[in-house]
Scaffold this active site. Structure first.
Site, short mmCIF file in Angstrom:
data_model
loop_
_atom_site.label_atom_id
_atom_site.label_comp_id
_atom_site.label_asym_id
_atom_site.label_seq_id
_atom_site.Cartn_x
_atom_site.Cartn_y
_atom_site.Cartn_z
CG ASN A 1 39.18 8.73 35.04
OD1 ASN A 1 40.03 8.05 33.99
ND2 ASN A 1 38.69 7.40 35.94
CG ASP B 1 39.54 6.90 44.41
OD1 ASP B 1 40.19 5.77 44.14
OD2 ASP B 1 40.21 8.26 44.07
CE LYS C 1 18.63 14.39 30.04
NZ LYS C 1 18.52 15.20 28.85
N PRO D 1 35.15 -0.31 45.58
CG PRO D 1 34.70 -2.53 44.40
CD PRO D 1 34.12 -1.12 44.76
CG ASP D 2 42.17 -0.52 46.18
OD1 ASP D 2 42.85 -1.06 45.13
OD2 ASP D 2 42.73 0.71 46.51
CB ILE D 3 40.22 -3.73 41.64
CG1 ILE D 3 38.87 -3.19 41.49
CG2 ILE D 3 40.47 -5.06 40.74
CD1 ILE D 3 38.49 -2.71 39.84
CE LYS E 1 48.40 5.66 46.21
NZ LYS E 1 48.01 6.53 45.05
O1 C5P Z 1 44.91 4.51 45.85
P1 C5P Z 1 45.08 4.61 44.32
O2 C5P Z 1 43.87 4.86 43.54
O3 C5P Z 1 45.94 5.91 44.03
O4 C5P Z 1 45.91 3.49 43.60
C1 C5P Z 1 46.33 3.52 42.35
C2 C5P Z 1 46.25 1.94 42.23
O5 C5P Z 1 45.45 1.20 42.76
C3 C5P Z 1 46.20 1.75 40.51
O6 C5P Z 1 47.18 0.61 40.35
C4 C5P Z 1 44.76 1.43 40.27
O7 C5P Z 1 44.63 0.65 39.28
C5 C5P Z 1 44.56 0.61 41.65
N1 C5P Z 1 43.20 0.75 42.08
C6 C5P Z 1 42.29 -0.33 41.94
N2 C5P Z 1 40.86 -0.09 42.53
C7 C5P Z 1 40.48 1.18 42.83
C8 C5P Z 1 41.48 2.27 43.06
C9 C5P Z 1 42.67 1.93 42.47
O8 C5P Z 1 42.52 -1.22 41.42
N3 C5P Z 1 39.41 1.19 43.32
#
Ligand code: C5P
Length: 426
Positions: free
Chosen positions: A233, A302, A312, A328-330, A360
């Site tokens: 991105n 995501d 390739k 994973p959502d860090i 959120k």
């Molecule tokens: O759910 P969303 O992606 O909109 O949330 C954004 C927040 O979550 C930001 O602070 C981003 O750095 C964190 N984030 C994360 N890991 C992910 C997705 C988002 O730490 N996989």
């Protein structure tokens, strides 16, 4: 530009002093624009530049043409590691960092020495050379350390100019009384470089996070499709790097986990470079123990491709489908730790910014969230400016459109206000 013999000896002298210097200041990462105007005290500014660099500041020097008659620009270049600017219409320098950019870069402008003539020009808002132009163009505070003959200082014209500058909230440091270079005795000597350095240090409040460990994520993540392609991105990482710098300036020990970005880490930061969300997750989890603050500014992908091709991928079919799986959502994982740090997230939204951000914040169990509007004309990803709505449990504030570094300072001030030091930490 050649160094004169006098400059050469001045540099050697200052380097020696650097080994024995005693001033213990912390200006880590501060951007100081040092203006030097044409008086005999200009040679003392070289000592000031050295002290500031030693204290960790980034120093850029701008000299008036008259100042270069007293000290060679090479002296300042050698001490600061940056070329010295003098002319307003210098194509080469303007291409590297335009004068408006330089004016915005500064956290503080310090003019030492400030001659009677320079004070007069500042008092009248002139912009006929680079230094006076920068003063008009900077949003930062401007400090002057006057230096001139005692009769010139006492002259009603100088005193009237001084009054004007004082009314306009210039910081006026000195002058001191004593013996002057011309043999006169009286008011007009520039105060000593160490004293100016101390005043610079005192003009930055800082120190609210002394001894606190903080971790910041920044930039995008790249999710490999095959050895040469990825899903990514447009995040530049600027906001996260600015937050890291603002945290350092408040005294925090900062670990910055950065995705692929073209930015230099702020001074004093421990940087860990990663590429994918999985790597960022692992790097964060490895070092999160003991961190009191966690600021997640990274634009983490995501999803990632379910399989990464070994070679390739060849184009053969008319269309192709990539299967993506969730990353994973860090931030959520950090906030769910048994003893989580104070967690700050970012939310980029296209509509109902505050509603989505608050949802959120509660869903991810965050202490604070900084929401910005993306899309349309408003700042955001790759821009230099941004605006944020910051929300926490019992409050919120709108931070209007401004330079990302200034915004980061404001955000860190809010974090400091809300963040409670762990018990027994004082
Ligand atoms: O759910 P969303 O992606 O909109 O949330 C954004 C927040 O979550 C930001 O602070 C981003 O750095 C964190 N984030 C994360 N890991 C992910 C997705 C988002 O730490 N996989």
């Amino acid at each position: 530009m050649l160094t004169t013999a006098a400059d050469f000896y001045l540099i050697i002298y200052l380097r020696r002093r650097a080994l024995t210097g005693t001033v213990a200041l912390s200006l880590l990462g501060r951007h100081i624009l040092l203006g030097v105007s044409g008086g005999i005290a200009a040679y003392k500014s070289a000592e000031l530049a050295r002290l500031l660099v030693k204290a960790g500041a980034e120093v850029r020097v701008v000299m008036t043409t008259a100042a270069t008659e007293f000290v060679g620009p090479m002296t300042f270049q050698a001490l600061t590691g940056h070329t010295v600017r003098s002319g307003l219409f210098d194509e080469e320098h303007e291409a590297a960092m335009g004068h408006i950019e330089l004016a915005r870069w500064a956290d503080l402008v310090v003019i030492a020495p400030a001659t009677a003539d320079l004070m007069a020009r500042l008092a009248h808002g002139k912009a006929e050379d680079l230094l006076t132009t920068l003063v008009l163009a900077t949003p930062a505070a401007v400090a002057i350390a006057p230096a001139m003959n005692q009769q010139m200082w006492a002259d009603t014209a100088t005193q009237a100019n001084l009054e004007r500058l004082d009314e306009r909230e210039y910081l006026i440091w000195g002058p001191a009384a004593g013996e002057q270079a011309c043999g006169d005795v009286g008011m007009g000597r520039m105060i000593e470089p160490a004293e100016i350095a101390e005043k610079i240090d005192a003009s930055f409040p800082g120190g609210r996070l002394d001894g606190i460990s903080a971790m910041v994520t920044a930039g995008p993540t790249y999710e490999a499709i095959d050895p040469v392609r990825f899903i990514g991105n447009r995040s530049s990482g600027k906001m996260g790097f600015a937050v890291a710098r603002a945290l350092v300036e408040q005294g925090a020990e900062v670990t910055l986990v950065a995705g692929p970005v073209k930015l230099e880490a702020p001074k004093g930061v421990r940087r860990i470079d990663v590429e994918s969300a999985a790597e960022m997750h692992a790097a964060v989890m490895d070092s999160i123990a003991g961190q009191a603050l966690f600021v997640a500014s990274a634009a983490v992908a995501d999803y990632r491709p379910a399989d990464v091709a070994d070679g390739k991928i060849k184009k053969s079919a008319q269309s192709m489908t990539l299967e993506l799986v969730r990353n994973p959502d860090i931030l959520a994982d950090v906030a769910a730790l048994p003893e989580p740090p104070f967690c700050v997230g970012f939310a980029a939204e296209t509509h109902d910014v505050v509603g989505h951000a608050e949802e959120k914040r509660t869903r991810k169990n965050l202490d604070m969230i900084a929401a910005n509007h993306v899309g349309g004309e408003t700042g955001g990803f790759d821009a230099a400016d941004n605006a944020l709505t910051v929300l926490w449990k019992n409050g919120s504030i709108e931070l209007p459109m401004m330079d990302k570094q200034r915004l980061a300072h404001r955000l860190v001030e809010l974090i400091c206000d809300q963040f409670k030091k762990p018990e027994g930490d004082d």
